[in-house]
Design an enzyme around this catalytic site. Structure first.
Site, PDB file in Angstrom:
ATOM      1  N   ASP A  56       0.815  -1.211   0.000  1.00  0.00           N
ATOM      2  CA  ASP A  56       0.000   0.000   0.000  1.00  0.00           C
ATOM      3  C   ASP A  56       0.851   1.264   0.000  1.00  0.00           C
ATOM      4  O   ASP A  56       2.073   1.219   0.160  1.00  0.00           O
ATOM      5  CB  ASP A  56      -0.919   0.006   1.224  1.00  0.00           C
ATOM      6  CG  ASP A  56      -2.133  -0.884   1.049  1.00  0.00           C
ATOM      7  OD1 ASP A  56      -2.389  -1.321  -0.087  1.00  0.00           O
ATOM      8  OD2 ASP A  56      -2.831  -1.142   2.057  1.00  0.00           O
ATOM      9  N   LYS A  78      -3.772   3.355  -2.376  1.00  0.00           N
ATOM     10  CA  LYS A  78      -4.962   4.174  -2.567  1.00  0.00           C
ATOM     11  C   LYS A  78      -4.787   5.474  -1.798  1.00  0.00           C
ATOM     12  O   LYS A  78      -4.132   5.531  -0.768  1.00  0.00           O
ATOM     13  CB  LYS A  78      -6.221   3.489  -2.025  1.00  0.00           C
ATOM     14  CG  LYS A  78      -6.504   2.098  -2.546  1.00  0.00           C
ATOM     15  CD  LYS A  78      -7.801   1.578  -1.933  1.00  0.00           C
ATOM     16  CE  LYS A  78      -8.086   0.144  -2.320  1.00  0.00           C
ATOM     17  NZ  LYS A  78      -7.212  -0.797  -1.592  1.00  0.00           N
ATOM     18  N   MET A 193      -7.993   9.051   8.854  1.00  0.00           N
ATOM     19  CA  MET A 193      -8.380   9.526   7.521  1.00  0.00           C
ATOM     20  C   MET A 193      -9.423  10.638   7.607  1.00  0.00           C
ATOM     21  O   MET A 193     -10.391  10.669   6.848  1.00  0.00           O
ATOM     22  CB  MET A 193      -8.906   8.354   6.678  1.00  0.00           C
ATOM     23  CG  MET A 193      -7.899   7.238   6.504  1.00  0.00           C
ATOM     24  SD  MET A 193      -8.585   5.753   5.716  1.00  0.00           S
ATOM     25  CE  MET A 193      -9.548   5.074   7.080  1.00  0.00           C
TER      26      MET A 193
END
Length: 279
Positions: A56, A78, A193
């Site tokens: 990732d 991502k 996030m």
């Protein structure tokens, strides 16, 4: 992705050649919160044996130096609004390489089962009949506040901690997170996030009854030498973080425990990365 799979099937990609057609295995591995030294010993050993590493965006890139030169490295990172591969395609990669007989390491930041979609990948592997192992990682939800001197639980201040995601909240009153309940729960609130949505999150919490002077912190690049910490009351934290130029990756902590970090930061013997206060 299809071109990559074709090359592997033909044996023309590093890490794919010379394999016997036996069933392989997938390791779902947590890389930890950012500092490459915070990966577990078991996790490091698995990297050093890998045939394929699917990794990732937020993993410490230094960990890729531990992977054998012959191994295939596949980036599937991502970020908000930008997907290299859809989750279903990542699942397919894991299954494909394992079916070729490879030891596949799925390397994720933090812990694979804390907002890392590790559970989805594990279920896909079960459905495909692929053997797998989970090697937990140190979750950034706990480690990043600790690196800033903030204990997410502390006797007399917080006996519980709630971890939520904030990336889907901006601009929508329809959310899976019950902000109204969290505002008065008395638990330490850790938001992953959530930097872009921080103004919206704070508004929801304040409207629901959270005290305007509740301590809050935003920690950017936690556990790294570049770590930055901004503290302020929840009423002001979004603006202070904006003025400080705080960007993702960052973690938000809201609760009385933030004040412990402020006390530790004032002690001359406490070694901590940069801190800035908006209070």
């Amino acid at each position: 992705m299809s071109m990559l799979l074709d090359k592997c099937a033909q044996g023309s990609t590093p890490g794919c050649a010379g394999r016997k057609p036996t069933r392989g295995k997938v390791i779902l591995l947590g890389a930890g919160p950012g500092d490459p030294e915070l990966i577990t010993l078991k996790g490091l050993r698995s990297l050093r044996k890998a045939d394929v590493v699917i990794y990732d965006r937020l993993i410490p890139l230094e960990l890729l130096d531990e992977v054998p030169d012959s191994a295939l490295r596949v980036f599937v990172g991502k970020k908000s609004g930008d997907y290299t591969l859809a989750q279903e395609e990542i699942n397919h990669l894991l299954i494909f390489y394992a079916q070729q007989g490879h030891l596949v390491v799925r390397l994720k930041g933090g812990d694979p089962f804390v907002f890392g979609r590790g559970g989805e990948e594990a279920l896909a592997l079960v459905a495909a009949g692929i053997p797998f192992e989970v090697i937990p990682g140190i979750s950034s939800a706990i480690a990043v506040p600790a690196a800033a001197g903030i204990p997410v639980t502390h006797r007399g201040l917080a006996s519980s901690v709630t971890i939520v995601t904030g990336h889907e909240q901006a601009g929508s009153d329809s959310t899976a997170v019950d902000w109204e309940r969290l505002a008065t729960l008395g638990s330490t609130l850790v938001i992953l996030m959530g930097v872009e949505a921080l103004p919206y999150i704070c508004q929801r919490l304040l409207r629901a009854g959270m005290a305007a002077d509740m301590p809050a912190a935003v920690i950017q690049q936690g556990t790294l030498p570049t770590q930055r910490v901004v503290t302020a009351p929840v009423l002001e934290i979004a603006e202070e973080a904006r003025k400080a130029g705080i960007k993702s990756p960052a973690i938000i902590v809201i609760g009385e425990v933030v004040a412990v970090g402020d006390v530790l930061a004032s002690f001359s013997g406490y070694v901590s990365p940069s801190r800035a206060s908006g209070a």
